[in-house]
Motif scaffolding. Structure first.
Motif, short mmCIF file in Angstrom:
data_model
loop_
_atom_site.label_atom_id
_atom_site.label_comp_id
_atom_site.label_asym_id
_atom_site.label_seq_id
_atom_site.Cartn_x
_atom_site.Cartn_y
_atom_site.Cartn_z
N UNK A 72 2.80 4.54 -13.42
CA UNK A 72 1.50 5.22 -13.33
C UNK A 72 0.84 5.32 -14.70
N UNK A 73 1.62 5.62 -15.71
CA UNK A 73 1.08 5.71 -17.07
C UNK A 73 0.46 4.40 -17.50
N UNK A 74 1.12 3.30 -17.19
CA UNK A 74 0.60 1.98 -17.60
C UNK A 74 -0.68 1.63 -16.86
N UNK A 75 -0.77 1.99 -15.60
CA UNK A 75 -2.00 1.74 -14.86
C UNK A 75 -3.14 2.60 -15.40
N UNK A 76 -2.87 3.87 -15.66
CA UNK A 76 -3.89 4.76 -16.21
C UNK A 76 -4.40 4.23 -17.55
N UNK A 77 -3.51 3.75 -18.39
CA UNK A 77 -3.92 3.20 -19.68
C UNK A 77 -4.79 1.97 -19.49
N UNK A 78 -4.42 1.10 -18.53
CA UNK A 78 -5.22 -0.09 -18.27
C UNK A 78 -6.61 0.28 -17.73
N UNK A 79 -6.67 1.26 -16.85
CA UNK A 79 -7.95 1.69 -16.31
C UNK A 79 -8.83 2.28 -17.41
N UNK A 101 1.23 8.00 -6.07
CA UNK A 101 2.39 8.80 -6.44
C UNK A 101 2.84 9.63 -5.25
N UNK A 102 4.15 9.81 -5.11
CA UNK A 102 4.57 10.76 -4.09
C UNK A 102 4.12 12.15 -4.54
N UNK A 103 4.07 13.07 -3.60
CA UNK A 103 3.43 14.36 -3.87
C UNK A 103 4.08 15.12 -5.02
N UNK A 104 5.40 15.13 -5.07
CA UNK A 104 6.08 15.88 -6.14
C UNK A 104 5.79 15.28 -7.51
N UNK A 105 5.81 13.96 -7.61
CA UNK A 105 5.51 13.31 -8.90
C UNK A 105 4.09 13.63 -9.34
N UNK A 106 3.15 13.55 -8.39
CA UNK A 106 1.76 13.87 -8.75
C UNK A 106 1.63 15.31 -9.22
N UNK A 107 2.24 16.25 -8.49
CA UNK A 107 2.13 17.66 -8.87
C UNK A 107 2.67 17.90 -10.28
N UNK A 108 3.75 17.24 -10.61
CA UNK A 108 4.38 17.45 -11.91
C UNK A 108 3.61 16.82 -13.05
N UNK A 109 2.94 15.69 -12.79
CA UNK A 109 2.45 14.87 -13.91
C UNK A 109 0.96 14.56 -13.91
N UNK A 130 0.80 -1.24 0.00
CA UNK A 130 0.00 0.00 0.00
C UNK A 130 0.82 1.28 0.00
N UNK A 131 1.97 1.28 0.66
CA UNK A 131 2.76 2.50 0.75
C UNK A 131 3.74 2.73 -0.38
N UNK A 132 3.74 1.86 -1.39
CA UNK A 132 4.64 2.04 -2.53
C UNK A 132 4.39 3.37 -3.22
N UNK A 133 5.44 3.97 -3.74
CA UNK A 133 5.32 5.17 -4.59
C UNK A 133 5.71 4.76 -6.01
N UNK A 134 4.77 4.83 -6.93
CA UNK A 134 5.01 4.36 -8.29
C UNK A 134 5.77 5.41 -9.10
N UNK A 135 6.47 4.93 -10.11
CA UNK A 135 7.15 5.82 -11.04
C UNK A 135 6.15 6.37 -12.06
N UNK A 136 6.56 7.38 -12.79
CA UNK A 136 5.70 7.93 -13.85
C UNK A 136 5.37 6.86 -14.88
N UNK A 137 6.35 6.06 -15.25
CA UNK A 137 6.12 4.99 -16.23
C UNK A 137 5.09 4.00 -15.72
#
Length: 355
Positions: free
Chosen positions: A141-148, A270-278, A132-139
């Motif tokens: 996250x992109x793959x999960x968003x595409x699957x969703x 996503x960690x907060x900085x990654x989310x804010x950026x992307x 649950x506490x994992x912070x995913x990379x942008x790559x």
């Protein structure tokens, strides 16, 4: 169909495993069952190794879900029959979803008698379950968003799904919504008190105001195009087969707005900085993927607005999880509260719902 419903890890005997196996091949003989781990949260999750004479035909690493042995979690999940919902998902829906899910070996539930779900452990084929506490990379996250997006597109604008799966919008879901509203204020107050400085103080009054008006908020959040959603997309419910994601834990599956899954996923994963950026670009990717899968008329600006509003639910879910206790590792729960509170504050999410 053989009865496979059990209530405790000690009930996972050779005879029980043989009944599961017989649903696939009566020539396979079980010779041993070894429990390798037991994790108690919203459900009791048990990993077992089942020794039998045909490992080339049937997996030996199994993942079993039973009702939670933690009384707090059991109290919250029993009335809305969440594990029963997941059993029906695997029996009736899993074969038609586009997202990767674990292979299930058996799933059974009976009113008043409980529910048991038996899956192939994703590690059997080299996949890695998340935490649950994992912070995913942008790559990632992109793959999960595409699957969703592909998953949502499969059920988008199809009125027949309400008739095909009425149990997803029936009395049990109404009961869950009623309980959520009835308990919203005391649980929000308790969760915020326990969260302390994890939540910026200026959000406290807004969160309590939301809880007091939760029914009106839920009405607003459901006034949009409906599709089938997972509703619990945190990193602990994702597994990775090499670089490709799959989704676990379908207890909360329902009809809702697709962007709600994206808001939940991005705010907790996503960690907060990654989310804010992307996050803006990831929402645009979601919109494009919907269009690529035949969904016309997607307005990214409207998606952005609805995304803001739907950020309130993952924040509420993490605060309520803390208030109840025993439903998630405490360190992970704290981290997800930090992430969702930051998302709420960054996008002024409470103002996105007219209360």
């Amino acid at each position: 169909m053989h009865n496979i419903i059990v209530h405790h890890p000690k009930d996972l005997t050779i005879d029980w495993a043989q009944r599961v196996v017989n649903q696939h091949n009566t020539d396979i003989v079980v010779s041993g069952v070894d429990i390798t781990s037991v994790d108690i949260a919203t459900t009791t999750r048990i990993r077992i190794k089942v020794e039998h004479n045909e490992p080339s035909l049937l997996p030996e690493q199994w993942f079993v879900k039973l009702p939670s042995m933690a009384w707090q979690a059991r109290l919250i999940t029993a009335l809305p029959r969440l594990l029963h919902t997941e059993v029906r998902f695997y029996n009736e829906v899993a074969h038609s979803v586009s997202v990767t899910v674990p292979h299930f070996l058996a799933a059974q539930s009976k009113l008043g008698r409980g529910a048991t779900l038996v899956l192939t452990d994703v590690t059997e084929f080299g996949a890695i379950p998340g935490s649950p506490g994992d912070a995913l990379t942008l790559t990632q996250a992109t793959r999960v968003v595409e699957q969703l997006a592909k998953f949502h597109a499969c059920f988008w604008n199809k009125g027949c799904i309400n008739h095909s799966y009425p149990w997803l919008a029936g009395p049990v879901r109404s009961l869950e919504d009623f309980l959520g509203t009835a308990m919203a204020v005391p649980l929000m107050k308790r969760g915020l008190q326990q969260a302390g400085e994890l939540v910026p103080f200026k959000l406290y009054a807004q969160a309590i105001h939301y809880a007091r008006n939760r029914r009106q908020a839920m009405r607003f959040l459901t006034q949009a195009q409906q599709t089938l959603v997972h509703h619990d997309c945190h990193p602990g419910n994702i597994f990775w087969n090499q670089s490709q994601p799959g989704l676990l834990d379908w207890q909360l599956i329902r009809f809702s707005e697709g962007i709600s899954d994206i808001a939940y996923f991005l705010s907790v994963s996503l960690n907060t900085e990654t989310r804010r950026l992307h996050e803006a670009s990831l929402i645009a990717i979601y919109a494009q993927c919907l269009q690529d899968n035949g969904i016309a008329g997607i307005d990214v600006n409207i998606l952005q607005q609805r995304y803001r509003a739907h950020l309130i639910y993952p924040f509420e879910a993490m605060i309520i999880t803390l208030a109840i206790g025993g439903m998630m590792n405490l360190q992970s729960n704290h981290e997800l509260i930090r992430r969702t509170a930051a998302a709420i504050e960054d996008l002024d999410a409470f103002s996105a719902i007219p209360l």
